[in-house]
Write an enzyme that holds these catalytic residues in place. Structure first.
Site, PDB file in Angstrom:
ATOM      1  CD  GLU A 162      -1.327  -0.434   3.391  1.00 50.00           C
ATOM      2  OE1 GLU A 162      -1.541   0.497   3.817  1.00 50.00           O
ATOM      3  OE2 GLU A 162      -2.024  -2.007   3.720  1.00 50.00           O
ATOM      4  CB  CYS A 189       3.724   7.107   1.592  1.00 54.52           C
ATOM      5  SG  CYS A 189       3.708   6.370   3.595  1.00 54.52           S
ATOM      6  CB  CYS A 215       7.663  -5.388   8.181  1.00 55.12           C
ATOM      7  SG  CYS A 215       9.124  -4.444   9.001  1.00 55.12           S
ATOM      8  CB  CYS A 236       7.793  -2.487  15.287  1.00 58.70           C
ATOM      9  SG  CYS A 236       9.219  -2.182  14.590  1.00 58.70           S
ATOM     10  CB  CYS A 275       4.271  -1.779  12.776  1.00 56.28           C
ATOM     11  SG  CYS A 275       4.047  -1.591  11.671  1.00 56.28           S
ATOM     12  N   GLY A 334       6.885  -2.262   5.352  1.00 50.33           N
ATOM     13  CA  GLY A 334       9.030  -3.260   5.495  1.00 50.33           C
ATOM     14  C   GLY A 334      10.030  -1.957   5.580  1.00 50.33           C
ATOM     15  CD  GLU A 335      13.850  -0.452   8.038  1.00 50.04           C
ATOM     16  OE1 GLU A 335      13.027  -0.273   9.354  1.00 50.04           O
ATOM     17  OE2 GLU A 335      15.055   0.232   8.307  1.00 50.04           O
ATOM     18  CB  SER A 357      10.465   6.186   7.745  1.00 48.01           C
ATOM     19  OG  SER A 357      10.752   6.023   9.046  1.00 48.01           O
ATOM     20  CB  SER A 365      10.464   4.395  13.992  1.00 49.28           C
ATOM     21  OG  SER A 365      10.139   4.574  12.821  1.00 49.28           O
ATOM     22  CG  LEU A 366      13.980   6.957  19.535  1.00 53.07           C
ATOM     23  CD1 LEU A 366      15.180   5.914  20.040  1.00 53.07           C
ATOM     24  CD2 LEU A 366      14.396   7.966  20.483  1.00 53.07           C
ATOM     25  CG  HIS A 367       8.030   4.889  17.945  1.00 55.36           C
ATOM     26  ND1 HIS A 367       7.836   5.861  17.482  1.00 55.36           N
ATOM     27  CD2 HIS A 367       8.231   4.065  17.365  1.00 55.36           C
ATOM     28  CE1 HIS A 367       8.004   5.664  16.125  1.00 55.36           C
ATOM     29  NE2 HIS A 367       7.689   4.504  15.990  1.00 55.36           N
ATOM     30  CG  ASN A 415      -3.862   4.946  13.497  1.00 58.52           C
ATOM     31  OD1 ASN A 415      -4.670   4.755  13.469  1.00 58.52           O
ATOM     32  ND2 ASN A 415      -3.629   6.270  12.188  1.00 58.52           N
ATOM     33  CB  CYS A 421       1.861   1.362   9.063  1.00 60.65           C
ATOM     34  SG  CYS A 421       3.058   0.792   8.036  1.00 60.65           S
TER      35      CYS A 421
HETATM   36  N1  SAH Z   1      10.100   0.193   9.050  1.00 60.46           N
HETATM   37  C1  SAH Z   1      10.442   1.429   8.770  1.00 60.46           C
HETATM   38  C2  SAH Z   1       8.723   2.504   8.035  1.00 60.46           C
HETATM   39  C3  SAH Z   1       7.657   2.075   7.676  1.00 60.46           C
HETATM   40  S1  SAH Z   1       7.052   1.795   9.313  1.00 60.46           S
HETATM   41  C4  SAH Z   1      10.584   2.540  10.363  1.00 60.46           C
HETATM   42  O1  SAH Z   1      10.237   1.457  11.073  1.00 60.46           O
HETATM   43  O2  SAH Z   1      10.477   3.176  10.289  1.00 60.46           O
HETATM   44  C5  SAH Z   1       6.723   4.014   9.133  1.00 60.46           C
HETATM   45  C6  SAH Z   1       5.984   4.336  10.500  1.00 60.46           C
HETATM   46  O3  SAH Z   1       4.984   3.890  10.965  1.00 60.46           O
HETATM   47  C7  SAH Z   1       7.403   4.368  11.687  1.00 60.46           C
HETATM   48  O4  SAH Z   1       7.658   5.441  12.310  1.00 60.46           O
HETATM   49  C8  SAH Z   1       6.217   3.590  12.278  1.00 60.46           C
HETATM   50  O5  SAH Z   1       7.349   3.640  13.814  1.00 60.46           O
HETATM   51  C9  SAH Z   1       4.965   3.772  12.293  1.00 60.46           C
HETATM   52  N2  SAH Z   1       4.348   3.771  12.581  1.00 60.46           N
HETATM   53  C10 SAH Z   1       4.407   1.759  12.517  1.00 60.46           C
HETATM   54  N3  SAH Z   1       2.795   1.156  13.278  1.00 60.46           N
HETATM   55  C11 SAH Z   1       2.250   2.787  13.436  1.00 60.46           C
HETATM   56  C12 SAH Z   1       0.399   2.792  14.068  1.00 60.46           C
HETATM   57  N4  SAH Z   1      -0.249   2.256  14.522  1.00 60.46           N
HETATM   58  N5  SAH Z   1       0.539   3.703  14.659  1.00 60.46           N
HETATM   59  C13 SAH Z   1       1.623   4.911  14.964  1.00 60.46           C
HETATM   60  N6  SAH Z   1       2.187   5.082  14.194  1.00 60.46           N
HETATM   61  C14 SAH Z   1       2.836   3.229  13.392  1.00 60.46           C
END
Ligand code: SAH
Length: 346
Positions: free
Chosen positions: A90, A103, A110, A114, A117, A159-160, A191, A214-216, A290, A333
């Site tokens: 997508e 995007c 992937c 995470c 995700c 994907g990463e 990203s 993507s730190l979180h 989300n 995503c």
């Molecule tokens: N693998 C890469 C790119 C894909 S994810 C990465 O990790 O950056 C793209 C972004 O969406 C990342 O910052 C990821 O952490 C975030 N993401 C994935 N699922 C999410 C969700 N349910 N709510 C908010 N952000 C989300």
């Protein structure tokens, strides 16, 4: 199958000459059509016999739009692309004052795992080729009038990207080459969840895109619970790699911080984040999670999000809330792909 959108104009010329005996000007015509994302039977200035021979061996449109959802709130569009082997990925098109940002996905599924995700729930199916990543841009670009419909690209779909390094870097070359759609590398963001060796490799290349981490969570033990990649590369190593990226490229790092209720949204987290980012040219994008039903995780409330932002502000961290777009169209995503696959296989 040979995907012609995988090739530069020079590679295509060599290939068509060797396989089909065509003249260079024909290769140029084919290349022009490929950039417009059209099938062989629409390449009307080519001889019919050549079109038929191409059709037998090659794929013209690497990513075909099979479904489009448009947000009633802000016009954001979500696309489902079908690949030649039936896999789907997508993409999302967001319109801003300065242009349209697409995007795109870099893998089918992937393997990063995470917890929040949807893209990683079924694991990795396969890498996308460079042409399949580019194909998403070309297909959406073709929806606009003229060549510049998509002005910016973010590798933030499923994907990463740094787990598919060679194809992603080839994609960056294809997307930015002057004969093609010629999107400047400055207008492309990548990203990553923090695949450290490949952040270094990208910094050492000439492909100086904007890097997003993507730190979180700034704490290793806590981050391991939601992002298994932390077991391989610590938060400190990821930050050190980002600093190196900045030194080599001069491009400010974007840090993604998704707020999960009760998990990473306290003052202590803000404090740790501020100390981690000290001395680094970075900007933090804050967004509420989300929710994905399989994860059981909840997003931080509106109030909690504002509170976290105010902590960061007090601590002198450059941060803004990332606008959430397309809330009504399977925002997170990987969600649209999962729903589509569920429907298809029901
Ligand atoms: N693998 C890469 C790119 C894909 S994810 C990465 O990790 O950056 C793209 C972004 O969406 C990342 O910052 C990821 O952490 C975030 N993401 C994935 N699922 C999410 C969700 N349910 N709510 C908010 N952000 C989300």
């Amino acid at each position: 199958m040979i995907l012609l959108q995988d090739m530069t104009q020079a590679e295509l010329t060599t290939f068509l000459t060797a396989e089909f005996g065509t003249k260079p000007f024909v290769a140029k015509q084919v290349y022009g059509w490929l950039c417009k994302s059209v099938e062989f039977d629409e390449m009307t200035n080519l001889p019919k016999s050549l079109r038929a021979r191409l059709q037998e061996k090659c794929v013209a449109v690497a990513a075909k739009i099979v479904r489009t959802l448009t947000s009633k709130i802000d016009g954001t569009q979500k696309f489902l692309f079908e690949l030649w082997d039936g896999n789907v990925v997508e993409g999302v098109l967001m319109s801003y004052k300065y242009g349209n940002t697409l995007c795109v996905s870099s893998q089918v599924g992937c393997r990063m795992g995470c917890k929040f995700c949807a893209s990683t729930l079924g694991g990795l199916v396969r890498n996308l080729s460079a042409g399949e990543i580019l194909g998403q841009v070309l297909a959406v670009n073709a929806l606009g009038n003229g060549d510049r419909y998509v002005t910016n690209v973010v590798l933030m779909g499923s994907g990463e990207p740094l787990d598919n390094f060679d194809n992603v870097t080839k994609f960056l070359r294809l997307a930015s080459c002057p004969e093609g759609i010629n999107i400047s590398l400055r207008n492309i963001s990548l990203s990553t969840c923090g695949v450290v060796p490949n952040i270094i490799k990208l910094a050492d290349s000439d492909l100086h895109v904007t890097l997003t981490l993507s730190l979180h969570n700034p704490d290793n033990d806590e981050r391991k619970n939601i992002m298994p990649v932390t077991n391989a590369y610590s938060v400190e190593d990821a930050i050190a790699a980002c600093k190196y990226y900045f030194e080599k490229t001069g491009r400010r790092i974007i840090v993604e911080y998704t707020l999960i209720d009760g998990q990473n949204d306290s003052y202590a987290h803000a404090l740790k984040l501020a100390s981690l980012l000290r001395g680094m040219s970075a900007h933090v994008n804050v967004i509420a999670l989300n929710p994905v039903k399989e994860s059981g995780l909840k997003g931080t409330s509106e109030k909690g999000l504002k509170r976290f932002l105010s902590y960061l502000e007090k601590l002198g961290v450059s941060a803004t809330r990332r606008r959430t777009m397309g809330q009504d169209i399977e925002g997170a995503c990987g969600q649209l792909r999962r729903r589509y696959l569920e429907e298809r296989y029901d």
